[in-house]
Design an enzyme around this catalytic site. Structure first.
Site, mmCIF file in Angstrom:
data_model
loop_
_atom_site.group_PDB
_atom_site.id
_atom_site.type_symbol
_atom_site.label_atom_id
_atom_site.label_comp_id
_atom_site.label_asym_id
_atom_site.label_seq_id
_atom_site.Cartn_x
_atom_site.Cartn_y
_atom_site.Cartn_z
ATOM 1 N N HIS B 102 9.368 -9.047 8.016
ATOM 2 C CA HIS B 102 8.188 -9.427 7.230
ATOM 3 C C HIS B 102 8.197 -10.938 6.973
ATOM 4 C CE1 HIS B 102 8.112 -5.129 5.258
ATOM 5 N NE2 HIS B 102 7.861 -5.101 6.549
ATOM 6 N N TYR B 106 5.184 -14.093 8.563
ATOM 7 C CA TYR B 106 4.315 -15.124 7.977
ATOM 8 C C TYR B 106 4.453 -16.431 8.741
ATOM 9 C CZ TYR B 106 3.843 -11.793 4.200
ATOM 10 O OH TYR B 106 3.584 -10.668 3.487
ATOM 11 N N GLU B 193 6.164 -1.403 2.688
ATOM 12 C CA GLU B 193 6.528 -1.545 1.272
ATOM 13 C C GLU B 193 6.326 -0.236 0.508
ATOM 14 O OE1 GLU B 193 8.248 -3.877 1.055
ATOM 15 O OE2 GLU B 193 7.420 -5.689 1.943
ATOM 16 N N HIS B 196 9.434 1.728 1.145
ATOM 17 C CA HIS B 196 10.557 1.126 0.413
ATOM 18 C C HIS B 196 10.482 1.473 -1.078
ATOM 19 C CE1 HIS B 196 10.776 -2.299 3.673
ATOM 20 N NE2 HIS B 196 11.058 -1.104 4.155
HETATM 21 FE FE LIG Z 1 10.131 -3.915 1.152
HETATM 22 FE FE LIG Z 2 8.773 -6.690 2.807
#
Ligand SMILES: [Fe+2]
Ligand SMILES: [Fe+2]
Ligand SMILES: Cc1cc2nc3c(=O)[nH]c(=O)nc-3n(C[C@H](O)[C@H](O)[C@H](O)COP(=O)(O)O)c2cc1C
Lengths: 134, 320
Positions: B102, B106, B193, B196
């Site tokens: 992740h 970006y 996410e 997670h």
């Molecule tokens: Fe995460």
């Molecule tokens: Fe993340």
């Protein structure tokens, strides 16, 4: 009032949501072979969590599929409620779409995780309306 | 003489907690790399943004990069000592690695859309912004702390709450048909996410349920206190970023909505009432096309049952 038949994995989000409704409820067993033998013969609404994250084939928990494969069970399901999480984008609550379509009954509502108090109120109202409609 | 057991090889044929296997399977099925998303198709769209909009977008993305950096290098790793199973340890390594993906994604958006000098400026901003640094300080403090339950709470709040002041912006652009490929990439992150937050929240609940009632009460109080501490800082961070575009009020609703979901991932009741969580429908639709269904199947004509939009599954088992 209709009873509630639901599935909930060991994380038990759906279980806690259903308990807040204060209706008679039964849980489809976690073990697949028990889910296959499990029967319920009262008219009910099915609450089903989504577990696919993109893969449509796996969106409906296999225990729910086993339960619904029994025609005696599925003829009593009058409506469906989907639980899930909007983070899953297009597959948010997808299990509910699939089951409702297969059964030809309405998808009453999508609810995230445990549901907010407002979600629970709305669901109660909709369950009442569905009951009155029969 | 008996051999002293130093280490045990992880046995995936002996599962103690089915959630470990399930989550591992989903995470690995969901695996993706930024190179798979055609962000370069956004170059033209990027050029239509005004300078302050470009700058805002870059600042938001460096802020998100920082959270992923923290979660990948410290946050996820801080869960390792308290793992309940060896499979959980393996899942944690997967989470940590995806955070690094992740964080890197970006940078791949930046290198596709932006000038090096602007990229450098944005990273400098992230190091100098007091609210962003404060946010890092609060969570890192708990990650380095000694209480495993508190570490899990802090991690879940980061996964399920702290990212959303940033995630708002690509959803906003997407709702205006801008930077739509970048939004696709962000949606992949948002999906990760969710798993997670679910997983760490679930493991938290297992430990919480074993704790004695006094500890439970303390942890619950701590959770709401920490959420509010982070929230106050998020409000400043949000105002700092979004005031210029007049979006602050809209972002706040999105924050409330996600704060409630973070609490639910921990098994706690939501905090913010409905009228403070009414996320702009365009943002919600950018997140999930199924989210804003004000439909009421009772109203309308006769048999207006809302039947699923999706085709049925091909699962052999599903034969009724
Ligand atoms: Fe995460
Ligand atoms: Fe993340
Ligand atoms: C591995 C995994 C995959 C999931 N996939 C989806 C999904 O595709 N769509 C969705 O709306 N929710 C999805 N969810 C969210 C769950 O449906 C949600 O957490 C639900 O509350 C779980 O209910 P339960 O704890 O009763 O099993 C997923 C969760 C996990 C852990």
């Amino acid at each position: 009032m209709y009873d509630v038949v639901y599935f909930s994995s060991v994380s038990e989000n759906t279980k806690r949501l259903v308990e807040k409704l204060g209706l008679k409820s039964v849980r489809i067993p976690l073990k697949s072979d028990e889910a296959e033998r499990f029967t319920y013969d009262h008219d009910s609404v099915l609450v089903v969590p989504t577990y696919g994250s993109g893969e449509e084939k796996t969106s409906v928990p296999k225990q729910v599929i086993k339960f619904l494969n029994n025609p005696e069970n599925r003829k009593h399901i009058k409506g469906v409620v989907a639980t899930g999480n909007t983070n899953f984008g297009e597959s948010y609550g997808l299990a509910g779409d699939i089951v409702a379509k297969k059964l030809g009954v309405p998808l009453l509502q999508r609810i995230e995780i445990l549901g907010t108090p407002e979600d629970i109120e709305q669901l109660k109202e909709r369950l009442n309306k569905l009951w009155e409609l029969q | 003489m008996n051999t002293r057991l130093i280490s045990r090889p992880v046995n995936w044929n002996k599962i103690e907690d089915p959630v470990d296997l399930d989550v591992w399977n989903r995470l690995t099925q969901n695996f993706w790399l930024p190179e798979k998303v055609p962000v370069s198709n956004d170059i033209q769209s990027w050029e239509t943004l005004r300078p302050h909009e470009q700058k805002l977008t870059m600042h938001v993305f460096t802020g998100l990069t920082m959270l992923d950096t923290i979660q990948g290098t410290v946050g996820a790793m801080s869960l390792m000592p308290d793992a309940r199973t060896q499979h959980e340890e393996a899942v944690i390594t997967n989470i940590a690695f995806m955070e690094s993906v992740h964080a890197k994604s970006y940078s791949s958006v930046f290198s596709t859309l932006c000038l090096t000098s602007d990229i450098d400026e944005a990273f400098r901003w992230s190091e100098d912004n007091p609210n962003l640094q404060k946010k890092a300080e609060i969570v890192l403090n708990y990650y380095h702390g000694t209480d495993p339950l508190k570490r899990k709470v802090a991690s879940t709040l980061l996964e399920s709450f702290l990212f959303y002041s940033g995630f708002y912006l690509p959803m906003y652009w997407s709702s205006r048909a801008k930077l739509t490929n970048t939004a696709d990439l962000i949606r992949l992150i948002i999906r990760d996410e969710a798993i997670h937050g679910y997983y760490i929240g679930y493991k938290f609940q297992l430990a919480y349920n074993e704790a004695d009632p006094k500890v439970q009460e303390e942890i619950k109080q701590y959770t709401y206190d920490l959420l509010l501490e982070l929230y106050e800082n998020e409000i400043k961070y949000t105002a700092d970023l979004y005031d210029e575009m007049g979006l602050t009020a809209d972002v706040k609703k999105f924050l409330h909505y996600n704060a409630n979901k973070a609490l639910m991932n921990l098994g706690f009741d939501p905090l913010f009432p409905k009228d403070e969580c009414e996320v702009n429908p365009a943002i919600l639709a950018a997140l999930s096309p199924n989210a804003d269904e004000n439909h009421d199947f009772f109203s309308g004509s006769g048999s207006s049952y809302v039947i699923g939009k999706h085709e049925s599954t091909t699962d052999d088992d599903w034969d009724f």
